[in-house]
Design a protein around this motif. Structure first.
Motif, PDB file in Angstrom:
ATOM      1  N   GLN A 377       0.809  -1.218   0.000  1.00  0.00           N
ATOM      2  CA  GLN A 377       0.000   0.000   0.000  1.00  0.00           C
ATOM      3  C   GLN A 377       0.843   1.269   0.000  1.00  0.00           C
ATOM      4  O   GLN A 377       0.427   2.304  -0.531  1.00  0.00           O
ATOM      5  N   GLU A 378       2.019   1.202   0.588  1.00  0.00           N
ATOM      6  CA  GLU A 378       2.859   2.394   0.718  1.00  0.00           C
ATOM      7  C   GLU A 378       3.641   2.633  -0.572  1.00  0.00           C
ATOM      8  O   GLU A 378       4.442   1.797  -0.993  1.00  0.00           O
ATOM      9  N   LYS A 379       3.434   3.770  -1.194  1.00  0.00           N
ATOM     10  CA  LYS A 379       4.072   4.081  -2.472  1.00  0.00           C
ATOM     11  C   LYS A 379       5.281   5.009  -2.320  1.00  0.00           C
ATOM     12  O   LYS A 379       6.173   5.013  -3.162  1.00  0.00           O
ATOM     13  N   SER A 380       5.319   5.806  -1.263  1.00  0.00           N
ATOM     14  CA  SER A 380       6.380   6.814  -1.140  1.00  0.00           C
ATOM     15  C   SER A 380       7.655   6.273  -0.495  1.00  0.00           C
ATOM     16  O   SER A 380       8.748   6.802  -0.727  1.00  0.00           O
ATOM     17  N   VAL A 381       7.534   5.227   0.327  1.00  0.00           N
ATOM     18  CA  VAL A 381       8.685   4.671   1.056  1.00  0.00           C
ATOM     19  C   VAL A 381       8.695   3.162   0.891  1.00  0.00           C
ATOM     20  O   VAL A 381       7.648   2.509   1.023  1.00  0.00           O
ATOM     21  N   ASP A 382       9.866   2.594   0.602  1.00  0.00           N
ATOM     22  CA  ASP A 382      10.008   1.143   0.562  1.00  0.00           C
ATOM     23  C   ASP A 382      10.129   0.649   2.007  1.00  0.00           C
ATOM     24  O   ASP A 382      11.151   0.855   2.662  1.00  0.00           O
ATOM     25  N   LEU A 383       9.079   0.003   2.495  1.00  0.00           N
ATOM     26  CA  LEU A 383       9.036  -0.421   3.897  1.00  0.00           C
ATOM     27  C   LEU A 383       9.775  -1.733   4.161  1.00  0.00           C
ATOM     28  O   LEU A 383       9.971  -2.094   5.331  1.00  0.00           O
ATOM     29  N   ARG A 384      10.169  -2.436   3.129  1.00  0.00           N
ATOM     30  CA  ARG A 384      10.792  -3.752   3.357  1.00  0.00           C
ATOM     31  C   ARG A 384      12.028  -3.700   4.255  1.00  0.00           C
ATOM     32  O   ARG A 384      12.166  -4.550   5.145  1.00  0.00           O
ATOM     33  N   PRO A 385      12.951  -2.745   4.073  1.00  0.00           N
ATOM     34  CA  PRO A 385      14.126  -2.738   4.963  1.00  0.00           C
ATOM     35  C   PRO A 385      13.779  -2.501   6.431  1.00  0.00           C
ATOM     36  O   PRO A 385      14.562  -2.864   7.313  1.00  0.00           O
ATOM     37  N   TYR A 386      12.623  -1.905   6.691  1.00  0.00           N
ATOM     38  CA  TYR A 386      12.219  -1.592   8.063  1.00  0.00           C
ATOM     39  C   TYR A 386      11.446  -2.732   8.718  1.00  0.00           C
ATOM     40  O   TYR A 386      11.469  -2.872   9.944  1.00  0.00           O
ATOM     41  N   PHE A 387      10.743  -3.528   7.918  1.00  0.00           N
ATOM     42  CA  PHE A 387       9.974  -4.647   8.457  1.00  0.00           C
ATOM     43  C   PHE A 387      10.667  -5.987   8.211  1.00  0.00           C
ATOM     44  O   PHE A 387      10.632  -6.858   9.067  1.00  0.00           O
ATOM     45  N   TRP A 388      11.259  -6.150   7.047  1.00  0.00           N
ATOM     46  CA  TRP A 388      11.965  -7.388   6.704  1.00  0.00           C
ATOM     47  C   TRP A 388      13.400  -7.053   6.320  1.00  0.00           C
ATOM     48  O   TRP A 388      13.766  -7.040   5.143  1.00  0.00           O
ATOM     49  N   PRO A 389      14.261  -6.759   7.287  1.00  0.00           N
ATOM     50  CA  PRO A 389      15.614  -6.276   6.983  1.00  0.00           C
ATOM     51  C   PRO A 389      16.489  -7.287   6.247  1.00  0.00           C
ATOM     52  O   PRO A 389      17.488  -6.904   5.635  1.00  0.00           O
ATOM     53  N   HIS A 390      16.139  -8.577   6.302  1.00  0.00           N
ATOM     54  CA  HIS A 390      16.954  -9.605   5.647  1.00  0.00           C
ATOM     55  C   HIS A 390      16.374 -10.035   4.302  1.00  0.00           C
ATOM     56  O   HIS A 390      16.860 -10.963   3.678  1.00  0.00           O
ATOM     57  N   PHE A 391      15.323  -9.352   3.864  1.00  0.00           N
ATOM     58  CA  PHE A 391      14.643  -9.681   2.612  1.00  0.00           C
ATOM     59  C   PHE A 391      15.463  -9.153   1.429  1.00  0.00           C
ATOM     60  O   PHE A 391      15.785  -7.976   1.355  1.00  0.00           O
ATOM     61  N   LYS A 392      15.829 -10.049   0.503  1.00  0.00           N
ATOM     62  CA  LYS A 392      16.590  -9.658  -0.675  1.00  0.00           C
ATOM     63  C   LYS A 392      16.100 -10.438  -1.887  1.00  0.00           C
ATOM     64  O   LYS A 392      15.408 -11.451  -1.736  1.00  0.00           O
ATOM     65  N   LYS A 393      16.482  -9.970  -3.062  1.00  0.00           N
ATOM     66  CA  LYS A 393      16.141 -10.695  -4.278  1.00  0.00           C
ATOM     67  C   LYS A 393      16.735 -12.095  -4.214  1.00  0.00           C
ATOM     68  O   LYS A 393      17.919 -12.280  -3.946  1.00  0.00           O
ATOM     69  N   GLY A 394      15.907 -13.084  -4.481  1.00  0.00           N
ATOM     70  CA  GLY A 394      16.369 -14.463  -4.439  1.00  0.00           C
ATOM     71  C   GLY A 394      16.401 -15.055  -3.046  1.00  0.00           C
ATOM     72  O   GLY A 394      16.695 -16.236  -2.864  1.00  0.00           O
ATOM     73  N   ASN A 395      16.118 -14.247  -2.028  1.00  0.00           N
ATOM     74  CA  ASN A 395      16.105 -14.733  -0.646  1.00  0.00           C
ATOM     75  C   ASN A 395      15.024 -13.982   0.117  1.00  0.00           C
ATOM     76  O   ASN A 395      15.290 -12.990   0.781  1.00  0.00           O
ATOM     77  N   GLU A 396      13.803 -14.437   0.008  1.00  0.00           N
ATOM     78  CA  GLU A 396      12.666 -13.735   0.607  1.00  0.00           C
ATOM     79  C   GLU A 396      12.559 -14.065   2.096  1.00  0.00           C
ATOM     80  O   GLU A 396      11.591 -14.668   2.574  1.00  0.00           O
ATOM     81  N   ASN A 397      13.579 -13.648   2.823  1.00  0.00           N
ATOM     82  CA  ASN A 397      13.656 -13.886   4.265  1.00  0.00           C
ATOM     83  C   ASN A 397      12.816 -12.829   4.983  1.00  0.00           C
ATOM     84  O   ASN A 397      13.163 -11.651   4.986  1.00  0.00           O
ATOM     85  N   LYS A 398      11.722 -13.261   5.613  1.00  0.00           N
ATOM     86  CA  LYS A 398      10.825 -12.339   6.294  1.00  0.00           C
ATOM     87  C   LYS A 398      10.970 -12.413   7.818  1.00  0.00           C
ATOM     88  O   LYS A 398      10.064 -12.031   8.562  1.00  0.00           O
ATOM     89  N   SER A 399      12.110 -12.885   8.268  1.00  0.00           N
ATOM     90  CA  SER A 399      12.317 -13.024   9.713  1.00  0.00           C
ATOM     91  C   SER A 399      12.437 -11.662  10.377  1.00  0.00           C
ATOM     92  O   SER A 399      12.996 -10.717   9.811  1.00  0.00           O
ATOM     93  N   ILE A 400      11.901 -11.569  11.576  1.00  0.00           N
ATOM     94  CA  ILE A 400      11.918 -10.346  12.369  1.00  0.00           C
ATOM     95  C   ILE A 400      12.414 -10.716  13.764  1.00  0.00           C
ATOM     96  O   ILE A 400      11.983 -11.729  14.340  1.00  0.00           O
ATOM     97  N   PHE A 401      13.311  -9.917  14.309  1.00  0.00           N
ATOM     98  CA  PHE A 401      13.870 -10.229  15.624  1.00  0.00           C
ATOM     99  C   PHE A 401      12.756 -10.256  16.677  1.00  0.00           C
ATOM    100  O   PHE A 401      11.836  -9.443  16.647  1.00  0.00           O
ATOM    101  N   ARG A 402      12.890 -11.194  17.634  1.00  0.00           N
ATOM    102  CA  ARG A 402      11.840 -11.376  18.648  1.00  0.00           C
ATOM    103  C   ARG A 402      12.406 -11.354  20.062  1.00  0.00           C
ATOM    104  O   ARG A 402      13.470 -11.887  20.329  1.00  0.00           O
ATOM    105  N   ILE A 403      11.648 -10.733  20.970  1.00  0.00           N
ATOM    106  CA  ILE A 403      11.873 -10.846  22.411  1.00  0.00           C
ATOM    107  C   ILE A 403      10.675 -11.595  22.981  1.00  0.00           C
ATOM    108  O   ILE A 403       9.532 -11.152  22.815  1.00  0.00           O
ATOM    109  N   PRO A 404      10.892 -12.715  23.647  1.00  0.00           N
ATOM    110  CA  PRO A 404       9.758 -13.513  24.131  1.00  0.00           C
ATOM    111  C   PRO A 404       9.039 -12.872  25.310  1.00  0.00           C
ATOM    112  O   PRO A 404       9.566 -11.994  25.993  1.00  0.00           O
ATOM    113  N   ASP A 405       7.841 -13.324  25.556  1.00  0.00           N
ATOM    114  CA  ASP A 405       6.976 -12.765  26.581  1.00  0.00           C
ATOM    115  C   ASP A 405       7.120 -13.570  27.867  1.00  0.00           C
ATOM    116  O   ASP A 405       6.310 -14.422  28.183  1.00  0.00           O
ATOM    117  N   TYR A 406       8.165 -13.286  28.641  1.00  0.00           N
ATOM    118  CA  TYR A 406       8.354 -13.954  29.926  1.00  0.00           C
ATOM    119  C   TYR A 406       7.741 -13.096  31.031  1.00  0.00           C
ATOM    120  O   TYR A 406       7.903 -11.879  31.050  1.00  0.00           O
TER     121      TYR A 406
END
Length: 441
Positions: A377-406
């Protein structure tokens, strides 16, 4: 060699190389086509140590990297500029550039200086237009920044949504950076409670002194050092109660709540710029300055974001609103602040998931689907580096760092102790957070 490469070589030889000399490096301190470990950067520079440590002859431990482009390449905006930024960032973080502190991108029409602090690369200047009238002042500005390197990285932890663990993140990240080695020496850390509700101050059991943060905001003549306190961890040693200094804190005071009133704000010179000026004398005394501010995009949060080098955004995978508001921070609030500052900053770091419960893979899948919609939906800013920092061409890595709920993370505030001092698992996760975003090992 293509015509574009020939023109780029002209920029390197007739503009970039003389520029490095004007910044204080002589010919023996500059190297062409330095191998970073992930590609060759056009120029690298470092002051020589001794007669046997000539950078030109022994190219190692660079201090500054310069990537040049043809004058036909648009470095003012657009994809070419974004690609150049990604390129200088990857070079600065490459294995042969651990010592590098500065990066420059230029095409002789535009120039921008980038600073590396640990694992963070952020703008040290705006993307400047070069002319014959301003080139001397630009060189003076760049040289001043390079020669007067500020020690601290200022981080504002912010999301325009409550309940995502901003205060908890700051407390435990500060404690982790200040007490664990993470392959480097312990860091000196300051936390600033710029939330009128004062959750951070209460969680650490701090109380304001005779001179307060509010007084400092209103009176430029008060020395900021007068309100800095030290958080001390209480523990028993050989049957006796003792304390250990961990990090410093600027606590919130009750009068801070009055600054929500427009009449009270009128007493603060420079408005939302004041906090940045206030903490400026401390930027050479700490490695990290972490700012806590409230959710609403008003005076306190605007001030915290304005004062920061980078913005760290906690979200929750089970909270649709936290993801949408993170996008709003990235696409609206931070660009709005950068336009006001006109020095290139602040820069937004990738989001992370806070409070992830066990067995939440399906929730994370749903969150990633929602993120995909936000990106489309966002046309003015490429949000992928902010939400999926490891996402690249040929490697659609959508991992996001997590802190568990202890449970220990939230309950730790009852005894005024950061959770990382109560549970080894929590400490390990915050060590991982520090490595993911800040510590370049």
């Amino acid at each position: 060699m293509s015509p574009t490469e020939r023109v780029e070589r002209v920029v390197v030889q007739h503009f970039a190389f003389p520029l490095l000399q004007a910044l204080g490096f002589d010919e023996s301190e500059i190297r062409y086509e330095f191998e970073t470990g992930c590609g060759q950067v056009d120029l690298a520079a470092r002051k020589n140590g001794d007669p046997e440590d000539i950078f030109f002859s022994s190219p190692k431990n660079p201090y500054l990297l310069l990537e040049a482009k043809s004058r036909a390449v648009n470095l003012r905006e657009g994809s070419c500029y974004r690609d150049a930024v990604c390129q200088i960032e990857s070079y600065l973080l490459a294995k042969n550039c651990k010592s590098a502190k500065w990066g420059i991108i230029t095409n002789a029409n535009n120039i921008q200086l980038w600073r590396k602090h640990g694992k963070v690369v952020h703008p040290a200047t705006a993307n400047l237009d070069i002319s014959s009238d301003n080139i001397e002042s630009i060189v003076r500005n760049l040289r001043d920044k390079i020669e007067n390197y500020e020690r601290a990285l200022t981080v504002c932890v912010y999301n325009n949504k409550g309940g995502v663990g901003k205060t908890t993140t700051i407390i435990n990240l500060a404690a982790t950076l200040a007490t664990t080695t993470l392959a480097t020496k312990r860091k000196k850390v300051l936390v600033v409670d710029f939330d009128s509700q004062g959750d951070l101050t209460r969680s650490l059991g701090a109380t304001p002194g005779k001179i307060t943060l509010t007084q400092c905001l209103k009176d430029p003549k008060i020395d900021i050092h007068a309100i800095v306190q030290t958080y001390r961890l209480k523990y028993r040693l050989k049957g006796k109660q003792t304390t250990l200094p961990i990090f410093d804190i600027i606590p919130r005071d009750p009068e801070l709540e009055t600054l929500t009133d427009s009449q009270s704000l009128a007493y603060i010179q420079k408005g939302t710029r004041r906090l940045r000026d206030l903490i400026a004398p401390l930027r050479n005394e700490y490695d990290y300055i972490l700012i806590d501010c409230p959710t609403q995009w008003l005076y306190f949060s605007q001030s915290g974001v304005f004062a920061a080098d980078v913005i760290l955004i906690p979200t929750r995978p089970d909270d649709l609103s936290s993801l949408n508001n993170a996008a709003r921070v990235i696409t609206s609030f931070v660009p709005e602040t950068a336009k006001s500052r006109q020095d290139g900053g602040p820069r937004t770091l990738p989001i992370f998931f806070n409070g992830v419960s066990s067995g939440s893979e399906y929730t994370i899948q749903l969150a990633n689907e929602e993120i995909g919609k936000l990106i489309d939906q966002e046309k003015s800013v490429d949000l992928r580096p902010y939400f999926w920092p490891h996402f690249k061409k040929g490697n659609e890595n959508k991992s996001i760092f997590r802190i568990p709920d202890y449970a220990v993370i939230s309950s730790a505030s009852f005894d005024r102790t950061p959770a990382v001092f109560r549970d080894r698992r929590v400490l390990e996760y915050y060590q991982s957070l520090a490595r993911e975003y800040f510590i370049d090992e």
